[in-house]
Design an enzyme around this catalytic site. Sequence first.
Site, PDB file in Angstrom:
ATOM      1  N   ASP A  94       0.830  -1.129   0.120  1.00 12.12           N
ATOM      2  CA  ASP A  94      -0.160  -0.115  -0.146  1.00 12.12           C
ATOM      3  C   ASP A  94       0.906   1.125  -0.036  1.00 12.12           C
ATOM      4  O   ASP A  94       1.905   1.271   0.431  1.00 12.12           O
ATOM      5  CB  ASP A  94      -0.936  -0.139   1.062  1.00 12.12           C
ATOM      6  CG  ASP A  94      -0.245  -0.059   2.599  1.00 12.12           C
ATOM      7  OD1 ASP A  94       0.556  -0.901   2.552  1.00 12.12           O
ATOM      8  OD2 ASP A  94      -0.653   0.656   3.571  1.00 12.12           O
ATOM      9  N   GLU A 162       0.001  -1.675   5.598  1.00 11.99           N
ATOM     10  CA  GLU A 162       0.804  -0.868   6.345  1.00 11.99           C
ATOM     11  C   GLU A 162       0.702   0.606   6.898  1.00 11.99           C
ATOM     12  O   GLU A 162       1.043   0.883   8.031  1.00 11.99           O
ATOM     13  CB  GLU A 162       2.323  -0.984   5.899  1.00 11.99           C
ATOM     14  CG  GLU A 162       3.468  -0.728   6.610  1.00 11.99           C
ATOM     15  CD  GLU A 162       3.907   0.457   6.903  1.00 11.99           C
ATOM     16  OE1 GLU A 162       4.797   1.102   7.730  1.00 11.99           O
ATOM     17  OE2 GLU A 162       3.509   1.473   6.132  1.00 11.99           O
ATOM     18  N   ASP A 191      12.534  -0.566   4.647  1.00 15.95           N
ATOM     19  CA  ASP A 191      11.567   0.534   4.825  1.00 15.95           C
ATOM     20  C   ASP A 191      11.705   1.713   5.729  1.00 15.95           C
ATOM     21  O   ASP A 191      11.148   2.307   6.338  1.00 15.95           O
ATOM     22  CB  ASP A 191      10.176   0.052   5.185  1.00 15.95           C
ATOM     23  CG  ASP A 191       8.828   0.864   5.178  1.00 15.95           C
ATOM     24  OD1 ASP A 191       8.996   1.687   4.309  1.00 15.95           O
ATOM     25  OD2 ASP A 191       7.799   0.550   5.870  1.00 15.95           O
ATOM     26  N   HIS A 385       6.233  10.029   1.595  1.00 14.89           N
ATOM     27  CA  HIS A 385       4.944  10.652   1.682  1.00 14.89           C
ATOM     28  C   HIS A 385       4.898  12.121   1.104  1.00 14.89           C
ATOM     29  O   HIS A 385       4.032  12.857   1.361  1.00 14.89           O
ATOM     30  CB  HIS A 385       4.425  10.565   3.173  1.00 14.89           C
ATOM     31  CG  HIS A 385       4.296   9.442   3.690  1.00 14.89           C
ATOM     32  ND1 HIS A 385       3.356   9.377   4.935  1.00 14.89           N
ATOM     33  CD2 HIS A 385       4.558   8.331   3.579  1.00 14.89           C
ATOM     34  CE1 HIS A 385       3.181   8.077   5.180  1.00 14.89           C
ATOM     35  NE2 HIS A 385       4.045   7.208   4.360  1.00 14.89           N
TER      36      HIS A 385
END
Length: 410
Positions: A94, A162, A191, A385
């Site tokens: 995701d 996640e 990650d 993000h």
Amino acid sequence: MKNTLLEKLIHKRDEVIFFQTELTKRPAIGPTEGGIGEFEKAKWIEETVRSWGVTDIQHFDLIDERVPSKVRPNLVIRHKGKSEKTLWIIGHLDVVPPGEISLWNTNPFEACLDDFDPDIIRGRGVEDNQQAIVTGLLILQELVKNSITPDLSFALLLVADEETRNTYGINYVMDNNPQLIKKSDLVLVPDFGTEEGNLIEIAEKGVLWLAVEIEGKQCHGSTPDEGKNALIAASDMILQIQDVEQTFTIRNNLFSPNRTTITPTRHEENVPNINTISGKERFYIDCRVLPDYKTDEVVDKITELGKKIAEKYAVKVSVSINNLEESSPYTDENAEVVLKLKKAIKNIYHRDCICGGVGGATVGCKIRSLGIPVAVWSSAIPNYHQPNEGSKISHAINDARVFAQLLFEE
């Protein structure tokens, strides 16, 4: 075989671009954030690896009526080695929403090369967490294409959800299959990464999100004495939260910042007009809790503050948990996966790594809670993000070369 694999991986630029392009065009936004989920992305990955001849694929899917497919996919893709001992690369399918579209220079779901740096490809998810998926696919593709049987078996674990609490992803997979990953396996979660690329994350703070609702009495702005101003009460409580944070005095230099942080963040809209005094307020607090404390201790302190505010302003204050992920045990700095990863990074990137903790949560936290050592590391820009999210093609290639070394015993 190791040298053959490392040499082959050097020449994978076109594959990185292809993988990133295909993954990005399948927006895997979860339903909590208004998306359709990860099904199409997982389907493309499975079809792709099957076209290479890979057949050892397991599904640990979970039903979710909120998405069109009704499925939140979790899959394990394996390549057998000489030993049952397995090197795991764990990535999440995701991505977060693109946010304000006007801040993007291109379509966030059409991956494209940067205009000024041909080593960077841009698009939502290319770094978080498609770079991890791509590194795993690069290794798998070359293992299959060159009929390489490494010393260790190789497995990709790709999970859903996640970005929104892990309920349909790693938590579901490991709660229902606690023996899937063995304590003797080597577990990598690509990650997290710093610009310097020299920090291996071995510990995570607990994540606690609190919702605070204050109920007063709405009234006209010209007659404030007839109401109970919930905004004033909320403002006072928000200003005192810093004092609450200061009561958690333990410092842990494994983390930066080295303390438990308790930070007011989001505030929901109250009344739509200026001349009405708000009778209801709702705001949120983001807490990152050192492993030295239980999250219950933070909840108790905020609840205690709420009671004082309720008494002071004659309002009702309720504190509820919006999200909770307890911290997990540290991975030992001398764990096999950490020591081997450090050596592999030194070999490819010629840099020495240190170990540390972070405030953000990864899927590694769940796995550590089962007593399994986990190393969280990747090369990153980083720009998780953010608008115009980018990932370096060279990072995907060289990280794959780092990880591939761990498939071979010395």
